[in-house]
Write a protein that holds these residues in place. Structure first.
Motif, PDB file in Angstrom:
ATOM      1  N   UNK A 546       0.711  -1.261   0.000  1.00  0.00           N
ATOM      2  CA  UNK A 546       0.000   0.000   0.000  1.00  0.00           C
ATOM      3  C   UNK A 546       0.746   1.323   0.000  1.00  0.00           C
ATOM      4  N   UNK A 547       2.079   1.322   0.123  1.00  0.00           N
ATOM      5  CA  UNK A 547       2.759   2.614   0.203  1.00  0.00           C
ATOM      6  C   UNK A 547       2.587   3.396  -1.097  1.00  0.00           C
ATOM      7  N   UNK A 548       2.300   4.657  -0.968  1.00  0.00           N
ATOM      8  CA  UNK A 548       1.973   5.452  -2.137  1.00  0.00           C
ATOM      9  C   UNK A 548       2.904   6.666  -2.297  1.00  0.00           C
ATOM     10  N   UNK A 549       3.869   6.534  -3.201  1.00  0.00           N
ATOM     11  CA  UNK A 549       4.729   7.668  -3.552  1.00  0.00           C
ATOM     12  C   UNK A 549       4.679   7.805  -5.075  1.00  0.00           C
ATOM     13  N   UNK A 550       3.710   8.594  -5.583  1.00  0.00           N
ATOM     14  CA  UNK A 550       3.470   8.616  -7.023  1.00  0.00           C
ATOM     15  C   UNK A 550       4.687   9.067  -7.837  1.00  0.00           C
ATOM     16  N   UNK A 551       5.614   9.752  -7.188  1.00  0.00           N
ATOM     17  CA  UNK A 551       6.768  10.250  -7.925  1.00  0.00           C
ATOM     18  C   UNK A 551       7.822   9.171  -8.195  1.00  0.00           C
ATOM     19  N   UNK A 552       7.720   8.046  -7.537  1.00  0.00           N
ATOM     20  CA  UNK A 552       8.691   6.969  -7.760  1.00  0.00           C
ATOM     21  C   UNK A 552       8.392   6.289  -9.090  1.00  0.00           C
ATOM     22  N   UNK A 553       9.428   6.105  -9.911  1.00  0.00           N
ATOM     23  CA  UNK A 553       9.172   5.542 -11.239  1.00  0.00           C
ATOM     24  C   UNK A 553       9.972   4.274 -11.522  1.00  0.00           C
ATOM     25  N   UNK A 554      10.879   3.904 -10.616  1.00  0.00           N
ATOM     26  CA  UNK A 554      11.643   2.678 -10.853  1.00  0.00           C
ATOM     27  C   UNK A 554      11.569   1.779  -9.624  1.00  0.00           C
ATOM     28  N   UNK A 555      11.249   0.522  -9.858  1.00  0.00           N
ATOM     29  CA  UNK A 555      11.267  -0.476  -8.797  1.00  0.00           C
ATOM     30  C   UNK A 555      12.288  -1.529  -9.193  1.00  0.00           C
ATOM     31  N   UNK A 556      13.369  -1.615  -8.438  1.00  0.00           N
ATOM     32  CA  UNK A 556      14.358  -2.655  -8.695  1.00  0.00           C
ATOM     33  C   UNK A 556      14.154  -3.740  -7.646  1.00  0.00           C
ATOM     34  N   UNK A 557      13.989  -4.977  -8.077  1.00  0.00           N
ATOM     35  CA  UNK A 557      13.825  -6.069  -7.114  1.00  0.00           C
ATOM     36  C   UNK A 557      15.051  -6.969  -7.188  1.00  0.00           C
ATOM     37  N   UNK A 558      15.846  -6.956  -6.134  1.00  0.00           N
ATOM     38  CA  UNK A 558      17.058  -7.775  -6.090  1.00  0.00           C
ATOM     39  C   UNK A 558      16.685  -9.217  -5.733  1.00  0.00           C
ATOM     40  N   UNK A 559      17.443 -10.166  -6.266  1.00  0.00           N
ATOM     41  CA  UNK A 559      17.167 -11.600  -6.031  1.00  0.00           C
ATOM     42  C   UNK A 559      15.692 -11.904  -6.257  1.00  0.00           C
ATOM     43  N   UNK A 560      15.208 -11.418  -7.379  1.00  0.00           N
ATOM     44  CA  UNK A 560      13.775 -11.558  -7.666  1.00  0.00           C
ATOM     45  C   UNK A 560      13.338 -13.010  -7.681  1.00  0.00           C
ATOM     46  N   UNK A 561      14.287 -13.915  -7.920  1.00  0.00           N
ATOM     47  CA  UNK A 561      13.927 -15.339  -7.961  1.00  0.00           C
ATOM     48  C   UNK A 561      13.404 -15.831  -6.623  1.00  0.00           C
ATOM     49  N   UNK A 562      13.696 -15.089  -5.562  1.00  0.00           N
ATOM     50  CA  UNK A 562      13.263 -15.549  -4.243  1.00  0.00           C
ATOM     51  C   UNK A 562      11.858 -15.088  -3.867  1.00  0.00           C
ATOM     52  N   UNK A 563      11.244 -14.298  -4.732  1.00  0.00           N
ATOM     53  CA  UNK A 563       9.894 -13.826  -4.428  1.00  0.00           C
ATOM     54  C   UNK A 563       8.843 -14.650  -5.168  1.00  0.00           C
ATOM     55  N   UNK A 564       7.692 -14.765  -4.566  1.00  0.00           N
ATOM     56  CA  UNK A 564       6.567 -15.402  -5.257  1.00  0.00           C
ATOM     57  C   UNK A 564       5.932 -14.420  -6.227  1.00  0.00           C
ATOM     58  N   UNK A 565       5.122 -14.953  -7.127  1.00  0.00           N
ATOM     59  CA  UNK A 565       4.508 -14.113  -8.153  1.00  0.00           C
ATOM     60  C   UNK A 565       3.681 -12.977  -7.567  1.00  0.00           C
ATOM     61  N   UNK A 566       2.839 -13.296  -6.607  1.00  0.00           N
ATOM     62  CA  UNK A 566       1.948 -12.232  -6.147  1.00  0.00           C
ATOM     63  C   UNK A 566       2.737 -11.178  -5.375  1.00  0.00           C
ATOM     64  N   UNK A 567       3.808 -11.605  -4.741  1.00  0.00           N
ATOM     65  CA  UNK A 567       4.637 -10.626  -4.045  1.00  0.00           C
ATOM     66  C   UNK A 567       5.346  -9.705  -5.035  1.00  0.00           C
ATOM     67  N   UNK A 568       5.854 -10.289  -6.110  1.00  0.00           N
ATOM     68  CA  UNK A 568       6.489  -9.470  -7.147  1.00  0.00           C
ATOM     69  C   UNK A 568       5.498  -8.454  -7.687  1.00  0.00           C
TER      70      UNK A 568
END
Ligand code: ADP
Ligand code: MG
Length: 694
Positions: A546-568
């Motif tokens: 739910x965090x809302x910072x509309x000005x943020x435009x890039x989301x980098x997810x490190x070790x993305x392989x460790x996250x589940x689909x819905x979390x990603x």
């Protein structure tokens, strides 16, 4: 069976009676042969087919040992077949094999160099082995674990277990009582329970096996649906709801003076559905599903204003302090000139302020209370709570949600919100007793988030993107996984990442955030990111919801392989909240399991949360989905598989059948339905009655 085996089956599988044994179903079957000659008819070229299994009676010849490999020949009345063992550690028993002795041999047959062989067969002397089993066309295979295997020499678990099940069949099956009414059996062409249990363990033909599996699936989903649809009917009959039919003018005033944008069609539709519940006289129990960024907050607020219009109070409960604060700030902003009193109650709220809040709540001068689970504590008393909103509802336990029900003399209306889209079929088996509203439309001008899967050798490209975006006035999130088992290491990775980022981007203000920090510190860091002072925020998944910072435009997810689909998908939803193009970069190591690669690939292809949820269900199976814990009800299907299309059809059919039964006999009082009531009580007896709780 022996005491040790009995104990381990009780502990690991909760099997303590013959009936329990019969209801522990095999997960697969292999065709079973009793003569070597009969194997001629088996098609070994068909890769989809399970390998055939044999139970043979005969003699063992020509035992030969070569290095790590031992071979022998097994011969029965009809022919011969090779036996092979590899890596034998205790091979002393080989010398005891005598070609004059009759053996019983079990094993899976494969073809090697054109000749049939059995690798690591299990055998016993014929005289010592009491073959009390039921002859069948298939061998059943059962799930076990290492503790069970210890008591049943691992590879032979299935054969040994079959022996025990056979005993249970002999002793119990004849007395086994039917668990579905006769009219349901005949209308749906179902096998009797006796035939079903006999054939699921010891199939007499492929056809009977198929029918047995079908009957079990039918029964599993039938009772699941019967349970939740009855609870729903119960709740409807039981819980009266506050009627919000007065008009203090807040909703009107809000629409006229405060609405910062035009509502989407989906928001309007959902509000209409909620409105309908709030004036119906029955308690609302509605799940509002909407993808991240679809605008659920304003729906919650307008619903709260409906309560206030009728002289009731409302509360909004969120799973984290960050999120609760954010709700406070956006709702304060939205209601600035409305003349309502909104307050925040979290663990960190000071005693003095807490006292003031408690007093205002009791007096009724506090209209909307926003908070974490701090607001369900017993000391929190409302004058007249009419509506409770639960954001990210799956993060709360059933018992916590139940506490909200006690905050007024009759339960307030409940609006549960979730950004984790749940496939329709799963929702039907989990919360048949909830009404569901869906916001399936994003606010206008949103561009789909551009998602890319990168490896370490793409870092330079990533850094370029980061610079480009920040220099154009935007901000960047970098998220690191954190799981309990490797918490220390994970936090270290976050810290390392922070140091590297500071080296690479000395020109930008960078911060990091994790759940172990004091909440005042977290808030300060979040505030600086929100204000735009901090350009790059590294964090663990505390920012997930739910965090809302509309000005943020890039989301980098490190070790993305460790996250589940819905979390990603949730994490990705942190960006793309403004009108400009946003990016999500999934960083992963090179070697990925094929399923993991498929997961990341899917993320790059779609932004649709429902599609992702469907795929998640398909890839992981229903049991592991977050949703499972949400319901407070078990969906421990053994054979029914929510992810399979045929079973989804079966779900629909079973639901129709159940609805028809309940339409005609809501209380299950008619004699032909007595069996249903009895069985329901057996299945759900250990469960507390949560029937009133969403
Ligand atoms: P979520 O469903 O994830 O809780 P929010 O309620 O936080 O989404 O809304 C996400 C963003 O979209 C907020 O900045 C909100 O102000 C904005 N928003 C919501 N509804 C609309 C709309 N109809 N038109 C434009 N922007 C909207
Ligand atoms: Mg939200």
């Amino acid at each position: 069976m022996g005491e040790k085996r009995a104990a381990v089956l009780k502990k690991e599988l909760n099997i303590s009676t013959a009936g329990d044994l019969l209801r522990y179903f095999p997960f697969r079957h292999s065709e079973l042969f009793y003569n070597i000659a009969d194997l001629k008819n088996f098609n070994f070229n068909n890769e989809n087919e399970e390998k055939p299994v044999v139970i043979l009676q005969g003699n063992i010849f020509s035992v030969q040992q070569q290095y790590e490999r031992t071979t022998a020949i097994f011969q029965d009345k009809t022919g011969s077949i090779s036996l092979v063992w590899f890596n034998m550690q205790n091979s002393g028993w080989l010398h005891e094999i005598s070609h004059n002795t009759q053996y019983i041999l079990f094993g899976e047959v494969s073809v090697f160099n054109g000749r049939m062989q059995i690798v690591s067969p299990f055998f016993r002397t014929f005289s010592s082995y009491k073959l009390s089993r039921i002859k069948s066309k298939f061998q059943s295979f059962y799930h076990s674990n290492s503790k069970i295997n210890k008591q049943f020499s691992a590879k032979n678990f299935h054969y040994e277990f079959s022996r025990i099940v056979a005993e249970a069949c002999y002793s119990t099956l004849p007395a086994c009582e039917e668990t579905l009414p006769q009219y349901i059996l005949s209308e749906n062409n179902l096998l009797s329970l006796r035939k079903t249990l006999g054939n699921i363990h010891f199939p007499q033909s492929a056809e009977l096996l198929k029918n047995a599996v079908f009957r079990i699936k039918f029964e599993e989903i039938f009772y699941n649906q019967m349970n939740i649809l009855r609870q729903k009917a119960n709740r409807k009959a039981k819980n009266n709801g506050f009627v919000f039919d007065k008009d203090n003018g807040f909703v009107k005033k809000f629409y006229k003076n405060c609405l910062p944008f035009t509502l989407t069609g989906a928001q309007i539709r959902v509000l209409r559905e909620i409105r309908g519940d709030l004036v119906s006289g029955k308690q609302m129990n509605r799940l509002l599903q909407g993808d991240v960024g679809s605008g659920k907050t304003i729906v919650a607020l307008i619903s709260a204003l409906m309560a206030i219009d009728s002289g009731y109070q409302a509360c909004i409960m969120a799973p984290t302090e960050v999120l609760a604060r954010q709700h406070l700030s956006s709702i304060e902003k939205l209601t600035k000139n409305l003349g309502i009193n909104v307050k925040l109650l979290i663990g960190a709220t000071k005693v003095k302020e807490r006292r003031e809040i408690h007093a205002a709540l009791k007096e009724g001068t506090l209209h909307i209370l926003i908070g974490t689970h701090a607001l369900i504590e017993d000391t929190v008393e409302f004058q007249n709570l009419g509506l409770a909103v639960i954001d990210e509802q799956h993060r709360f336990g059933v018992a916590q949600r139940a506490k909200l029900y006690e905050k007024n003399y009759q339960p307030p209306h409940i609006l549960a919100m979730s950004a984790t889209p749940i496939p329709r079929t799963l929702a039907m088996t989990l919360y048949g007793d909830l009404e569901i509203s869906v916001i399936d439309e994003l606010p206008p001008n949103r561009k789909p988030i551009y998602t890319k899967h990168f490896f370490d050798n793409n870092r330079a490209q990533l850094n370029k993107l980061i610079i480009h975006e920040i220099d154009n006035g935007h901000q960047v999130y970098v998220v690191y996984p954190l799981i309990e088992e490797s918490e220390k290491l994970d936090l270290k990775n976050l810290e390392n990442g922070y140091n590297i980022m500071c080296e690479v981007f000395p020109q930008y203000k960078i911060s990091f955030l994790h759940g172990k920090m004091k909440s005042a510190q977290k808030d300060e860091i979040m505030a600086k990111f929100k204000s735009g002072e901090t350009k790059i925020l590294l964090s663990t998944t505390v920012i997930e919801v739910g965090v809302d910072v509309p000005n943020a435009s890039v989301m980098v997810i490190e070790s993305a392989q460790r996250f589940g689909l819905s979390q990603l998908h949730q994490l990705r939803g942190r960006v793309g909240r403004g009108a400009e193009q946003s990016f999500c970069i999934l960083m992963s190591k090179y070697e990925l399991a094929s399923q993991t690669a498929a997961r990341l690939e899917l993320m790059t292809q779609t932004n649709d949360g429902f599609k992702i949820a469907e795929a998640d269900l398909e890839m992981r199976g229903a049991g592991t989905l977050e949703g499972k814990q949400q319901s407070g009800m078990p969906i421990d299907f053994q054979l029914f598989n929510l992810a399979a299309a045929a079973d989804q059809q079966l779900l629909q059919n079973a639901r129709d059948i159940v609805n028809k039964i309940l339409d005609e006999d809501e209380k299950l009082e008619q004699p032909q339905n007595a069996i249903i009531l009895k069985r329901l009580e057996e299945i759900y007896k250990e469960l507390r009655d949560w029937s009133g709780i969403s």
